[in-house]
Design a protein around this motif. Structure first.
Motif, PDB file in Angstrom:
ATOM      1  N   LYS A  81      -8.307   4.771   1.723  1.00  0.00           N
ATOM      2  CA  LYS A  81      -8.146   3.628   2.635  1.00  0.00           C
ATOM      3  C   LYS A  81      -8.704   3.953   4.018  1.00  0.00           C
ATOM      4  CE  LYS A  81      -4.503   1.104   0.480  1.00  0.00           C
ATOM      5  NZ  LYS A  81      -5.405   0.031   0.104  1.00  0.00           N
ATOM      6  N   ALA A  82      -8.815   5.227   4.332  1.00  0.00           N
ATOM      7  CA  ALA A  82      -9.360   5.651   5.621  1.00  0.00           C
ATOM      8  C   ALA A  82     -10.821   6.088   5.485  1.00  0.00           C
ATOM      9  CB  ALA A  82      -8.521   6.797   6.176  1.00  0.00           C
ATOM     10  N   ASP A  83     -11.456   5.696   4.368  1.00  0.00           N
ATOM     11  CA  ASP A  83     -12.850   6.080   4.097  1.00  0.00           C
ATOM     12  C   ASP A  83     -13.045   7.594   4.112  1.00  0.00           C
ATOM     13  OD1 ASP A  83     -13.749   3.457   3.722  1.00  0.00           O
ATOM     14  OD2 ASP A  83     -14.075   3.196   5.880  1.00  0.00           O
ATOM     15  N   MET A  84     -12.077   8.313   3.533  1.00  0.00           N
ATOM     16  CA  MET A  84     -12.174   9.768   3.456  1.00  0.00           C
ATOM     17  C   MET A  84     -12.446  10.184   2.016  1.00  0.00           C
ATOM     18  SD  MET A  84      -8.864  10.974   5.570  1.00  0.00           S
ATOM     19  CE  MET A  84      -8.505  10.381   7.203  1.00  0.00           C
ATOM     20  N   ALA A  85     -13.365  11.109   1.858  1.00  0.00           N
ATOM     21  CA  ALA A  85     -13.586  11.695   0.544  1.00  0.00           C
ATOM     22  C   ALA A  85     -12.551  12.800   0.366  1.00  0.00           C
ATOM     23  CB  ALA A  85     -14.990  12.269   0.437  1.00  0.00           C
ATOM     24  N   ILE A  86     -11.711  12.666  -0.619  1.00  0.00           N
ATOM     25  CA  ILE A  86     -10.612  13.609  -0.790  1.00  0.00           C
ATOM     26  C   ILE A  86     -11.111  15.022  -1.085  1.00  0.00           C
ATOM     27  CG2 ILE A  86      -8.602  14.138  -2.254  1.00  0.00           C
ATOM     28  CD1 ILE A  86      -8.085  11.127  -2.349  1.00  0.00           C
ATOM     29  N   TRP A  87     -12.219  15.153  -1.751  1.00  0.00           N
ATOM     30  CA  TRP A  87     -12.692  16.480  -2.146  1.00  0.00           C
ATOM     31  C   TRP A  87     -13.128  17.355  -0.980  1.00  0.00           C
ATOM     32  CZ3 TRP A  87     -17.625  17.913  -0.960  1.00  0.00           C
ATOM     33  CH2 TRP A  87     -18.517  16.893  -0.645  1.00  0.00           C
ATOM     34  N   ASN A  88     -13.496  16.789   0.160  1.00  0.00           N
ATOM     35  CA  ASN A  88     -13.977  17.622   1.269  1.00  0.00           C
ATOM     36  C   ASN A  88     -13.153  17.448   2.539  1.00  0.00           C
ATOM     37  OD1 ASN A  88     -14.811  15.119   2.175  1.00  0.00           O
ATOM     38  ND2 ASN A  88     -16.915  15.736   2.589  1.00  0.00           N
TER      39      ASN A  88
ATOM     40  N   ASP B 258       0.820  -1.211   0.000  1.00  0.00           N
ATOM     41  CA  ASP B 258       0.000   0.000   0.000  1.00  0.00           C
ATOM     42  C   ASP B 258       0.857   1.264   0.000  1.00  0.00           C
ATOM     43  OD1 ASP B 258      -2.448  -1.379   0.089  1.00  0.00           O
ATOM     44  OD2 ASP B 258      -2.376  -1.489   2.288  1.00  0.00           O
ATOM     45  N   LEU B 259       2.130   1.135   0.370  1.00  0.00           N
ATOM     46  CA  LEU B 259       3.019   2.290   0.432  1.00  0.00           C
ATOM     47  C   LEU B 259       3.541   2.637  -0.951  1.00  0.00           C
ATOM     48  CD1 LEU B 259       5.124   1.347   3.583  1.00  0.00           C
ATOM     49  CD2 LEU B 259       2.941   2.566   3.464  1.00  0.00           C
ATOM     50  N   ASN B 260       3.838   3.919  -1.149  1.00  0.00           N
ATOM     51  CA  ASN B 260       4.415   4.303  -2.433  1.00  0.00           C
ATOM     52  C   ASN B 260       5.898   3.942  -2.457  1.00  0.00           C
ATOM     53  OD1 ASN B 260       5.868   6.368  -1.119  1.00  0.00           O
ATOM     54  ND2 ASN B 260       4.392   7.936  -1.665  1.00  0.00           N
ATOM     55  N   SER B 261       6.589   4.259  -3.534  1.00  0.00           N
ATOM     56  CA  SER B 261       7.992   3.847  -3.690  1.00  0.00           C
ATOM     57  C   SER B 261       8.927   4.479  -2.664  1.00  0.00           C
ATOM     58  CB  SER B 261       8.476   4.161  -5.100  1.00  0.00           C
ATOM     59  OG  SER B 261       8.425   5.559  -5.335  1.00  0.00           O
ATOM     60  N   HIS B 262       8.463   5.509  -1.966  1.00  0.00           N
ATOM     61  CA  HIS B 262       9.267   6.158  -0.928  1.00  0.00           C
ATOM     62  C   HIS B 262       8.918   5.665   0.472  1.00  0.00           C
ATOM     63  CE1 HIS B 262      10.904   8.877  -3.893  1.00  0.00           C
ATOM     64  NE2 HIS B 262       9.677   9.118  -4.307  1.00  0.00           N
ATOM     65  N   GLY B 263       7.970   4.732   0.557  1.00  0.00           N
ATOM     66  CA  GLY B 263       7.607   4.166   1.854  1.00  0.00           C
ATOM     67  C   GLY B 263       6.539   4.921   2.600  1.00  0.00           C
ATOM     68  N   GLY B 264       5.726   5.676   1.891  1.00  0.00           N
ATOM     69  CA  GLY B 264       4.709   6.463   2.583  1.00  0.00           C
ATOM     70  C   GLY B 264       3.355   6.416   1.921  1.00  0.00           C
ATOM     71  N   VAL B 265       2.442   7.166   2.517  1.00  0.00           N
ATOM     72  CA  VAL B 265       1.090   7.328   2.005  1.00  0.00           C
ATOM     73  C   VAL B 265       0.712   8.803   2.134  1.00  0.00           C
ATOM     74  CG1 VAL B 265       0.302   5.004   2.596  1.00  0.00           C
ATOM     75  CG2 VAL B 265       0.031   6.835   4.251  1.00  0.00           C
ATOM     76  N   TYR B 266      -0.355   9.160   1.460  1.00  0.00           N
ATOM     77  CA  TYR B 266      -0.892  10.510   1.596  1.00  0.00           C
ATOM     78  C   TYR B 266      -2.189  10.448   2.376  1.00  0.00           C
ATOM     79  CZ  TYR B 266       2.436  12.257  -1.801  1.00  0.00           C
ATOM     80  OH  TYR B 266       3.592  12.615  -2.442  1.00  0.00           O
ATOM     81  N   CYS B 267      -2.410  11.455   3.186  1.00  0.00           N
ATOM     82  CA  CYS B 267      -3.659  11.627   3.897  1.00  0.00           C
ATOM     83  C   CYS B 267      -4.237  12.959   3.440  1.00  0.00           C
ATOM     84  CB  CYS B 267      -3.429  11.639   5.411  1.00  0.00           C
ATOM     85  SG  CYS B 267      -4.963  11.594   6.376  1.00  0.00           S
ATOM     86  N   PRO B 268      -5.509  13.045   3.139  1.00  0.00           N
ATOM     87  CA  PRO B 268      -6.550  12.043   3.279  1.00  0.00           C
ATOM     88  C   PRO B 268      -6.383  10.902   2.288  1.00  0.00           C
ATOM     89  CG  PRO B 268      -7.433  13.967   2.179  1.00  0.00           C
ATOM     90  CD  PRO B 268      -6.034  14.294   2.581  1.00  0.00           C
ATOM     91  N   SER B 269      -6.936   9.764   2.671  1.00  0.00           N
ATOM     92  CA  SER B 269      -6.788   8.565   1.861  1.00  0.00           C
ATOM     93  C   SER B 269      -8.109   7.813   1.753  1.00  0.00           C
ATOM     94  CB  SER B 269      -5.761   7.638   2.516  1.00  0.00           C
ATOM     95  OG  SER B 269      -5.773   6.379   1.914  1.00  0.00           O
TER      96      SER B 269
END
Length: 69
Positions: free
Chosen positions: A26-33, A13-24
């Protein structure tokens, strides 16, 4: 009382640098709001906490990042 959400991740699930972005999603978050997009380095310690929403992203037990030598 604050409720902190925890999102368990696989190493894939991590990107090539070993991280993620939030909001995600995967956390049941709608990115637009949601809050501004922030990068979280999960690989360094196995977990990272978003400074905006306090969601914790952590590797599932037994998951490992990196190939070593």
């Amino acid at each position: 009382m604050s409720t902190t959400s925890t999102v368990e991740l696989l190493a894939t699930d991590l990107n090539s640098h070993g991280g993620v972005y939030c909001p995600s999603p995967k956390a049941d978050m709608a990115i637009w709001n949601s809050h501004p997009k922030v990068y979280l380095d999960v690989a360094r310690t196995g977990e990272a906490k978003c400074s905006y929403c306090s969601t914790v992203y952590k590797l599932k037990d037994g998951e490992h990042v990196g190939a070593g030598h």
